[in-house]
Design a protein around this motif. Sequence first.
Motif, mmCIF file in Angstrom:
data_model
loop_
_atom_site.group_PDB
_atom_site.id
_atom_site.type_symbol
_atom_site.label_atom_id
_atom_site.label_comp_id
_atom_site.label_asym_id
_atom_site.label_seq_id
_atom_site.Cartn_x
_atom_site.Cartn_y
_atom_site.Cartn_z
ATOM 1 N N MET A 1 0.839 -1.195 0.000
ATOM 2 C CA MET A 1 0.000 0.000 0.000
ATOM 3 C C MET A 1 0.875 1.247 0.000
ATOM 4 N N ILE A 2 0.627 2.190 -0.853
ATOM 5 C CA ILE A 2 1.423 3.405 -0.954
ATOM 6 C C ILE A 2 1.037 4.364 0.161
ATOM 7 N N SER A 3 2.044 4.850 0.883
ATOM 8 C CA SER A 3 1.791 5.764 1.985
ATOM 9 C C SER A 3 1.393 7.141 1.456
ATOM 10 N N THR A 4 0.517 7.800 2.211
ATOM 11 C CA THR A 4 0.125 9.159 1.839
ATOM 12 C C THR A 4 0.878 10.206 2.653
ATOM 13 N N GLN A 5 1.719 9.772 3.606
ATOM 14 C CA GLN A 5 2.507 10.747 4.342
ATOM 15 C C GLN A 5 3.747 11.106 3.525
ATOM 16 N N TYR A 6 4.367 12.220 3.846
ATOM 17 C CA TYR A 6 5.467 12.713 3.020
ATOM 18 C C TYR A 6 6.672 11.774 3.067
ATOM 19 N N VAL A 7 7.056 11.354 4.274
ATOM 20 C CA VAL A 7 8.125 10.363 4.427
ATOM 21 C C VAL A 7 7.656 9.350 5.466
ATOM 22 N N SER A 8 7.648 8.093 5.103
ATOM 23 C CA SER A 8 7.140 7.062 6.011
ATOM 24 C C SER A 8 8.243 6.220 6.630
ATOM 25 N N GLN A 9 9.394 6.120 5.962
ATOM 26 C CA GLN A 9 10.478 5.280 6.466
ATOM 27 C C GLN A 9 11.837 5.886 6.125
ATOM 28 N N VAL A 10 12.789 5.579 6.984
ATOM 29 C CA VAL A 10 14.204 5.867 6.707
ATOM 30 C C VAL A 10 14.925 4.526 6.750
ATOM 31 N N ARG A 11 15.567 4.174 5.656
ATOM 32 C CA ARG A 11 16.233 2.870 5.571
ATOM 33 C C ARG A 11 17.726 3.063 5.312
ATOM 34 N N LEU A 12 18.556 2.343 6.060
ATOM 35 C CA LEU A 12 20.002 2.382 5.843
ATOM 36 C C LEU A 12 20.375 1.429 4.720
ATOM 37 N N ARG A 13 21.112 1.923 3.744
ATOM 38 C CA ARG A 13 21.577 1.086 2.633
ATOM 39 C C ARG A 13 22.869 0.394 3.059
ATOM 40 N N VAL A 14 22.693 -0.650 3.852
ATOM 41 C CA VAL A 14 23.814 -1.321 4.515
ATOM 42 C C VAL A 14 24.842 -1.827 3.519
#
Length: 254
Positions: A1-14
Amino acid sequence: MISTQYVSQVRLRVDDIPTFDRYPFSLSAVRNLDVLELHPNVTFLVGENGSGKSTLLEAIAVSFGFNPEGGTKNFGFNTRASHSELHKFIRLSKGVKFPRTGFFLRAESFFNLATEIERLDAEPGGPPIIDYYGGKSLHEQSHGESFWALLMNRFGGQGFYVLDEPEAALSPQRQLATLARIHELVNDESQFIIATHSPILMAYPNAYIYGFSEHGIERLTLEETEHYQVMHDFVMNPKRMLDELLDSSKHGDG
């Protein structure tokens, strides 16, 4: 499901990180970061100085497109390149909506931002930028007054706001007023990510609070934060805490 908030997650590109043996990757908060879920309204990053909360906050802001020294996306000044390279190694999960406005506040470089506004307004052409900040030079106000002018005049609805220790300029009463202003903006479809030491700000209802420590990052309630516990204990019995603190200091000097 596509989020409607501006930023929903921060992911580290390990897999892209060359080594965890040097700053900022050596920070426990970064070493243990996988995915940080953001609240659609307000997310707080809390912890001791040096825990990595401001480093991650700065990386989020720069990755989103803000100037590293603060301001809107339209600012490009660079007084001193002091930001880390962490922004190159995180990925922001964005929703289908894009904010109408936004701002990155760094308490430590707010003076530089005020100077840049004056410099730009000294150049010919276009309406004065300071009009968007209340019309009065930010340098001609106290730190608290200038931040309040920013909050009340430049911040608007449908915004994405990244704030680093905004309480540095604010009295307790103004912190309470800031909570009310944040709530107004949240009700107008704004989203905030805030690094703070203030239990008053952390009390915003239903917010996510992430504690940064040598063990990494963990989700906390307000009452579980050290900030709340220390302030609560002090307010409930300041004499006892001062007696213990000053007695311990006296013995330490001896």
